[in-house]
Design an enzyme around this catalytic site. Structure first.
Site, mmCIF file in Angstrom:
data_model
loop_
_atom_site.group_PDB
_atom_site.id
_atom_site.type_symbol
_atom_site.label_atom_id
_atom_site.label_comp_id
_atom_site.label_asym_id
_atom_site.label_seq_id
_atom_site.Cartn_x
_atom_site.Cartn_y
_atom_site.Cartn_z
ATOM 1 N N HIS A 109 -22.491 -20.114 56.794
ATOM 2 C CA HIS A 109 -22.466 -21.519 57.549
ATOM 3 C C HIS A 109 -24.551 -21.716 57.416
ATOM 4 O O HIS A 109 -24.759 -22.110 57.130
ATOM 5 C CB HIS A 109 -22.609 -21.758 58.692
ATOM 6 C CG HIS A 109 -19.916 -22.020 58.611
ATOM 7 N ND1 HIS A 109 -19.969 -21.224 59.663
ATOM 8 C CD2 HIS A 109 -19.850 -22.735 58.320
ATOM 9 C CE1 HIS A 109 -18.734 -21.345 59.511
ATOM 10 N NE2 HIS A 109 -18.221 -22.481 59.563
ATOM 11 N N MET A 154 -17.635 -13.551 54.982
ATOM 12 C CA MET A 154 -17.494 -14.464 56.269
ATOM 13 C C MET A 154 -16.707 -16.307 56.219
ATOM 14 O O MET A 154 -16.412 -16.689 55.715
ATOM 15 C CB MET A 154 -18.741 -14.689 56.534
ATOM 16 C CG MET A 154 -19.975 -13.885 57.336
ATOM 17 S SD MET A 154 -21.360 -13.926 57.631
ATOM 18 C CE MET A 154 -21.718 -12.384 57.585
ATOM 19 N N GLY A 182 -17.276 -26.183 62.094
ATOM 20 C CA GLY A 182 -17.575 -25.216 63.847
ATOM 21 C C GLY A 182 -17.278 -23.980 63.181
ATOM 22 O O GLY A 182 -17.506 -23.362 62.824
ATOM 23 N N TYR A 183 -17.648 -23.391 64.434
ATOM 24 C CA TYR A 183 -17.695 -21.674 64.782
ATOM 25 C C TYR A 183 -18.213 -21.172 63.701
ATOM 26 O O TYR A 183 -17.983 -20.415 62.759
ATOM 27 C CB TYR A 183 -15.860 -21.321 65.280
ATOM 28 C CG TYR A 183 -16.157 -20.727 65.653
ATOM 29 C CD1 TYR A 183 -15.570 -20.189 67.266
ATOM 30 C CD2 TYR A 183 -15.503 -18.943 65.608
ATOM 31 C CE1 TYR A 183 -15.852 -19.831 68.014
ATOM 32 C CE2 TYR A 183 -15.290 -17.865 66.304
ATOM 33 C CZ TYR A 183 -15.890 -17.839 68.217
ATOM 34 O OH TYR A 183 -15.304 -17.283 68.990
ATOM 35 N N GLN A 237 -19.147 -21.209 48.125
ATOM 36 C CA GLN A 237 -18.668 -20.836 46.760
ATOM 37 C C GLN A 237 -17.227 -20.157 47.573
ATOM 38 O O GLN A 237 -16.142 -19.539 46.703
ATOM 39 C CB GLN A 237 -19.466 -20.388 45.734
ATOM 40 C CG GLN A 237 -20.195 -20.953 45.459
ATOM 41 C CD GLN A 237 -21.345 -20.285 43.779
ATOM 42 O OE1 GLN A 237 -21.135 -18.794 44.379
ATOM 43 N NE2 GLN A 237 -21.982 -20.708 43.304
ATOM 44 N N LYS A 238 -17.766 -20.050 49.199
ATOM 45 C CA LYS A 238 -16.629 -19.479 49.411
ATOM 46 C C LYS A 238 -15.077 -20.145 49.411
ATOM 47 O O LYS A 238 -13.688 -19.599 49.269
ATOM 48 C CB LYS A 238 -16.855 -19.333 50.579
ATOM 49 C CG LYS A 238 -15.021 -18.984 51.542
ATOM 50 C CD LYS A 238 -15.293 -17.535 52.012
ATOM 51 C CE LYS A 238 -13.973 -16.944 53.326
ATOM 52 N NZ LYS A 238 -13.279 -18.541 54.351
ATOM 53 N N ASP A 239 -15.025 -21.498 49.629
ATOM 54 C CA ASP A 239 -14.244 -22.539 49.420
ATOM 55 C C ASP A 239 -14.712 -23.016 48.172
ATOM 56 O O ASP A 239 -14.895 -24.217 47.544
ATOM 57 C CB ASP A 239 -14.322 -23.683 50.330
ATOM 58 C CG ASP A 239 -14.280 -22.778 51.946
ATOM 59 O OD1 ASP A 239 -12.691 -22.748 52.000
ATOM 60 O OD2 ASP A 239 -15.412 -22.034 52.574
ATOM 61 N N GLU A 259 -22.642 -16.362 59.537
ATOM 62 C CA GLU A 259 -23.646 -16.830 58.999
ATOM 63 C C GLU A 259 -24.006 -17.443 57.934
ATOM 64 O O GLU A 259 -24.702 -17.558 56.996
ATOM 65 C CB GLU A 259 -24.892 -15.257 58.614
ATOM 66 C CG GLU A 259 -26.026 -14.930 58.498
ATOM 67 C CD GLU A 259 -27.278 -15.428 59.220
ATOM 68 O OE1 GLU A 259 -27.729 -15.865 59.024
ATOM 69 O OE2 GLU A 259 -26.902 -15.547 60.436
ATOM 70 N N ARG A 305 -12.261 -18.340 60.433
ATOM 71 C CA ARG A 305 -11.604 -17.574 60.898
ATOM 72 C C ARG A 305 -11.298 -16.225 61.178
ATOM 73 O O ARG A 305 -10.253 -15.487 61.919
ATOM 74 C CB ARG A 305 -9.612 -18.526 59.826
ATOM 75 C CG ARG A 305 -9.252 -19.657 59.960
ATOM 76 C CD ARG A 305 -7.787 -19.604 59.211
ATOM 77 N NE ARG A 305 -7.976 -21.269 59.103
ATOM 78 C CZ ARG A 305 -8.957 -21.943 58.290
ATOM 79 N NH1 ARG A 305 -9.016 -21.642 57.857
ATOM 80 N NH2 ARG A 305 -7.752 -23.101 58.857
HETATM 81 P P1 AMP Z 1 -16.160 -24.301 57.226
HETATM 82 O O1 AMP Z 1 -16.443 -24.611 58.508
HETATM 83 O O2 AMP Z 1 -14.869 -23.441 57.056
HETATM 84 O O3 AMP Z 1 -15.192 -25.598 56.719
HETATM 85 O O4 AMP Z 1 -17.074 -24.355 55.835
HETATM 86 C C1 AMP Z 1 -18.079 -24.721 56.046
HETATM 87 C C2 AMP Z 1 -18.606 -24.460 54.954
HETATM 88 O O5 AMP Z 1 -19.539 -23.389 55.109
HETATM 89 C C3 AMP Z 1 -18.455 -25.139 53.739
HETATM 90 O O6 AMP Z 1 -18.486 -25.503 52.813
HETATM 91 C C4 AMP Z 1 -17.984 -23.303 53.325
HETATM 92 O O7 AMP Z 1 -17.729 -23.361 52.132
HETATM 93 C C5 AMP Z 1 -18.771 -22.443 53.911
HETATM 94 N N1 AMP Z 1 -18.391 -20.993 53.378
HETATM 95 C C6 AMP Z 1 -17.278 -20.903 54.624
HETATM 96 N N2 AMP Z 1 -17.793 -19.747 55.024
HETATM 97 C C7 AMP Z 1 -18.472 -19.278 54.063
HETATM 98 C C8 AMP Z 1 -19.169 -17.624 54.311
HETATM 99 N N3 AMP Z 1 -19.238 -16.218 54.273
HETATM 100 N N4 AMP Z 1 -20.516 -17.804 52.746
HETATM 101 C C9 AMP Z 1 -20.811 -19.155 52.474
HETATM 102 N N5 AMP Z 1 -20.438 -20.251 52.140
HETATM 103 C C10 AMP Z 1 -18.638 -20.584 53.208
#
Ligand code: AMP
Length: 272
Positions: A28, A175, A22-23, A139-141, A26, A178
């Site tokens: 996501h 992005m 969540g939160y 791919q950020k993670d 762009e 956090r």
């Molecule tokens: P999170 O909410 O941080 O757990 O992220 C959820 C999904 O969104 C994960 O697959 C992340 O790798 C992806 N994600 C987070 N930030 C980005 C970003 N800046 N660009 C592309 N994917 C992202």
């Protein structure tokens, strides 16, 4: 959730899943766009997963704004928003965890004990609940993406795992939910992380193939300003995540660093 997934599957519709905490930003929403291309019913899960946060990490203060997320997802015509409660996902007596070995023993896995155990477990549970044909991860993670690919393969999960490139702010900052923690001054400092990676990329393009030299470039830039606490700089194999000494064709360069109390990650793939 099971009923919805079962009935979509009966209708022959292809289900896409985008797991998130969540939160939304762009980054996501780009994954949602990709899932829409690959599936005809898109589910987005929003779940701040306590199992992937260490005791000293930011689970309690992780940013949450469900109404805002819902509005953003409705604008992108998301079909299903799945927001389970912690007590539904981990009822009393919960005791089953998914451990993906080796890939977790690198990068963030060395610094966030139990993190990927929590990630793999929750994603396995989300796959079981949503029953997607395809799931999209950023791919950020990068390490997370590789771990989920491995898990799906090893456990014969009938789901295609797809990666999507990092979405950045116009000034290069990756992005992240956090980023909301950063003060204006910290945000300025955080920019150095991507700048340092880009400098290593330039050195690579200029012919540098020694991993130590590239890491040094990154550390030099991050060390040029007070207030950036480097956790790791790694140059590693894009599949095994093993550290490389010398790059043959391709490598992942990945950085984790704290700016103030905020831990940020970024990476890029160096390729000839
Ligand atoms: P999170 O909410 O941080 O757990 O992220 C959820 C999904 O969104 C994960 O697959 C992340 O790798 C992806 N994600 C987070 N930030 C980005 C970003 N800046 N660009 C592309 N994917 C992202």
């Amino acid at each position: 959730m099971h009923e919805t997934s079962d009935s979509l599957r009966r209708e022959g519709r292809r289900i896409g899943l985008v797991p998130t905490m969540g939160y939304l930003h762009e980054g996501h929403l780009s994954l949602v766009g990709k899932a829409k291309e690959l599936a005809d019913a898109v589910a987005v899960s929003i779940f701040v997963n306590p199992a992937q946060f260490g005791p000293k990490e930011d689970f309690g203060r992780y940013p949450r704004d469900f109404e805002r997320d819902r509005a953003l997802l409705e604008k992108r015509s998301t079909d299903i928003i799945f927001c389970p409660e912690v007590s539904e996902m981990y009822p009393e007596g919960y005791s089953t965890y998914v451990e993906v070995r080796e890939l977790a023993d690198h990068l963030c896995g060395l610094h966030r004990e139990g993190h990927f155990l929590g990630v793999a477990t929750v994603v396995a549970k989300l796959f079981n609940a949503v029953k997607p044909h395809v799931a999209v991860f950023g791919q950020k993670d990068y390490q997370q993406l590789k771990i989920i690919e491995r898990m799906a393969r090893d456990l014969d999960m009938d789901v295609e795992v797809v990666g999507f490139p990092i979405v950045r702010e116009p000034d290069g900052l990756a992005m992240s939910s956090r980023n909301a923690y950063l003060t204006k001054e910290e945000r300025g400092r955080a920019l150095l992380i991507n700048r340092a990676i880009r400098r290593a990329e330039e050195a690579f393009r200029g012919g540098e193939r020694k991993a130590a030299r590239l890491s040094e470039e990154v550390r030099k830039i991050l060390g040029s300003q007070e207030g950036i606490d480097v956790e790791y700089v790694a140059v590693c194999d894009i599949e095994t995540l093993d550290d490389l000494e010398k790059i043959e064709k391709q490598a992942l360069i990945a950085v984790a660093a704290s700016v103030g109390r905020t831990r940020l990650i970024d990476n890029t793939i160096l390729t000839e």
